[in-house]
Design a protein around this motif. Structure first.
Motif, mmCIF file in Angstrom:
data_model
loop_
_atom_site.group_PDB
_atom_site.id
_atom_site.type_symbol
_atom_site.label_atom_id
_atom_site.label_comp_id
_atom_site.label_asym_id
_atom_site.label_seq_id
_atom_site.Cartn_x
_atom_site.Cartn_y
_atom_site.Cartn_z
ATOM 1 N N VAL A 1 0.860 -1.194 0.000
ATOM 2 C CA VAL A 1 0.000 0.000 0.000
ATOM 3 C C VAL A 1 0.892 1.237 0.000
ATOM 4 N N ASN A 2 0.816 2.007 -1.075
ATOM 5 C CA ASN A 2 1.637 3.206 -1.222
ATOM 6 C C ASN A 2 0.957 4.391 -0.532
ATOM 7 N N ARG A 3 1.366 4.635 0.685
ATOM 8 C CA ARG A 3 0.770 5.720 1.469
ATOM 9 C C ARG A 3 1.376 7.088 1.125
ATOM 10 N N GLN A 4 2.339 7.108 0.200
ATOM 11 C CA GLN A 4 2.968 8.368 -0.204
ATOM 12 C C GLN A 4 2.360 8.908 -1.503
ATOM 13 N N GLY A 5 1.617 8.080 -2.213
ATOM 14 C CA GLY A 5 1.145 8.443 -3.544
ATOM 15 C C GLY A 5 -0.107 9.301 -3.558
ATOM 16 N N THR A 6 -0.380 9.845 -4.712
ATOM 17 C CA THR A 6 -1.542 10.709 -4.917
ATOM 18 C C THR A 6 -2.845 9.987 -4.624
ATOM 19 N N THR A 7 -2.960 8.744 -5.060
ATOM 20 C CA THR A 7 -4.214 8.006 -4.854
ATOM 21 C C THR A 7 -4.531 7.897 -3.371
ATOM 22 N N TRP A 8 -3.539 7.548 -2.558
ATOM 23 C CA TRP A 8 -3.756 7.444 -1.110
ATOM 24 C C TRP A 8 -4.153 8.791 -0.530
ATOM 25 N N ARG A 9 -3.439 9.835 -0.928
ATOM 26 C CA ARG A 9 -3.718 11.170 -0.377
ATOM 27 C C ARG A 9 -5.119 11.658 -0.738
ATOM 28 N N GLN A 10 -5.656 11.177 -1.857
ATOM 29 C CA GLN A 10 -6.989 11.605 -2.279
ATOM 30 C C GLN A 10 -8.124 10.825 -1.609
ATOM 31 N N LEU A 11 -7.781 9.760 -0.910
ATOM 32 C CA LEU A 11 -8.812 8.985 -0.213
ATOM 33 C C LEU A 11 -9.351 9.772 0.976
ATOM 34 N N ASP A 12 -10.622 9.541 1.295
ATOM 35 C CA ASP A 12 -11.166 10.201 2.484
ATOM 36 C C ASP A 12 -10.579 9.550 3.735
ATOM 37 N N GLU A 13 -10.620 10.268 4.817
ATOM 38 C CA GLU A 13 -9.979 9.814 6.060
ATOM 39 C C GLU A 13 -10.567 8.498 6.564
ATOM 40 N N ALA A 14 -11.863 8.299 6.383
ATOM 41 C CA ALA A 14 -12.493 7.061 6.848
ATOM 42 C C ALA A 14 -11.953 5.860 6.078
ATOM 43 N N THR A 15 -11.744 6.019 4.786
ATOM 44 C CA THR A 15 -11.187 4.922 3.973
ATOM 45 C C THR A 15 -9.771 4.618 4.411
ATOM 46 N N LYS A 16 -8.963 5.656 4.584
ATOM 47 C CA LYS A 16 -7.584 5.467 5.042
ATOM 48 C C LYS A 16 -7.561 4.743 6.392
ATOM 49 N N ALA A 17 -8.401 5.206 7.312
ATOM 50 C CA ALA A 17 -8.437 4.618 8.650
ATOM 51 C C ALA A 17 -8.915 3.171 8.624
ATOM 52 N N GLY A 18 -9.664 2.807 7.590
ATOM 53 C CA GLY A 18 -10.196 1.456 7.480
ATOM 54 C C GLY A 18 -9.212 0.431 6.953
ATOM 55 N N VAL A 19 -8.046 0.889 6.498
ATOM 56 C CA VAL A 19 -7.026 -0.039 5.993
ATOM 57 C C VAL A 19 -6.150 -0.440 7.173
ATOM 58 N N VAL A 20 -6.532 -1.565 7.776
ATOM 59 C CA VAL A 20 -5.886 -1.968 9.028
ATOM 60 C C VAL A 20 -5.317 -3.385 9.008
ATOM 61 N N ASP A 21 -5.636 -4.141 7.949
ATOM 62 C CA ASP A 21 -5.172 -5.527 7.905
ATOM 63 C C ASP A 21 -5.148 -6.020 6.456
ATOM 64 N N LYS A 22 -4.751 -7.258 6.305
ATOM 65 C CA LYS A 22 -4.633 -7.863 4.973
ATOM 66 C C LYS A 22 -5.941 -7.758 4.191
ATOM 67 N N ALA A 23 -7.043 -8.101 4.819
ATOM 68 C CA ALA A 23 -8.334 -8.112 4.117
ATOM 69 C C ALA A 23 -8.732 -6.716 3.635
ATOM 70 N N SER A 24 -8.637 -5.719 4.509
ATOM 71 C CA SER A 24 -9.044 -4.362 4.131
ATOM 72 C C SER A 24 -8.090 -3.773 3.095
ATOM 73 N N ALA A 25 -6.812 -4.078 3.208
ATOM 74 C CA ALA A 25 -5.836 -3.586 2.229
ATOM 75 C C ALA A 25 -6.093 -4.228 0.867
ATOM 76 N N CYS A 26 -6.410 -5.503 0.858
ATOM 77 C CA CYS A 26 -6.668 -6.221 -0.389
ATOM 78 C C CYS A 26 -7.881 -5.625 -1.106
ATOM 79 N N VAL A 27 -8.940 -5.353 -0.370
ATOM 80 C CA VAL A 27 -10.139 -4.746 -0.958
ATOM 81 C C VAL A 27 -9.779 -3.412 -1.599
ATOM 82 N N LEU A 28 -9.027 -2.588 -0.888
ATOM 83 C CA LEU A 28 -8.633 -1.280 -1.418
ATOM 84 C C LEU A 28 -7.778 -1.430 -2.678
#
Length: 122
Positions: free
Chosen positions: A57-84
């Motif tokens: 998960v590239n947390r430095q990229g434009t796509t990550w920065r454009q996500l809303d805070e709730a989506t970012k906060a929801g990436v907490v494990d393998k399953a949630s990261a995979c969905v994203l």
């Protein structure tokens, strides 16, 4: 000899650098374009097993920065990261370089790629 597979997006500068570098070294590869071919779910699961979702998960990229805070906060494990990553391929750190199902590199680093080239040539 097996062929390298480079996964990414063609207009990504890091992917361009990696592809140019591989070509300059005379290393053949197959390019898998996320935009045209999608993210291969079976490969993504293997990558996560090999290198961890945190690296992918590239947390430095434009796509990550454009996500809303709730989506970012929801990436907490393998399953949630995979969905994203399946939903937004651009959030995957690029390129992912693979040989015979093994992840050789995530992102592009001249030194790391030189080590890989030595192993492939050797």
């Amino acid at each position: 000899m097996s062929t390298l597979i480079v996964y990414g997006i063609p207009n990504c500068n890091t992917v361009k650098k990696a592809r140019t570098w591989l070509e300059e070294q005379g290393l053949s590869y197959t390019f898998h374009d996320y935009k045209k071919q999608g993210v291969p779910a079976d490969r993504l699961n293997d990558w996560i097993e090999q290198v961890g979702w945190e690296l992918l998960v590239n947390r430095q990229g434009t796509t990550w920065r454009q996500l809303d805070e709730a989506t970012k906060a929801g990436v907490v494990d393998k399953a949630s990261a995979c969905v994203l990553m399946l939903d937004k391929a651009s959030v995957i750190k690029r390129p992912v370089v693979e040989l015979e199902g093994k992840v050789l590199s995530v992102g592009f680093d001249d030194k790391r790629m030189s080590e890989l080239a030595s192993k492939l040539a050797g």
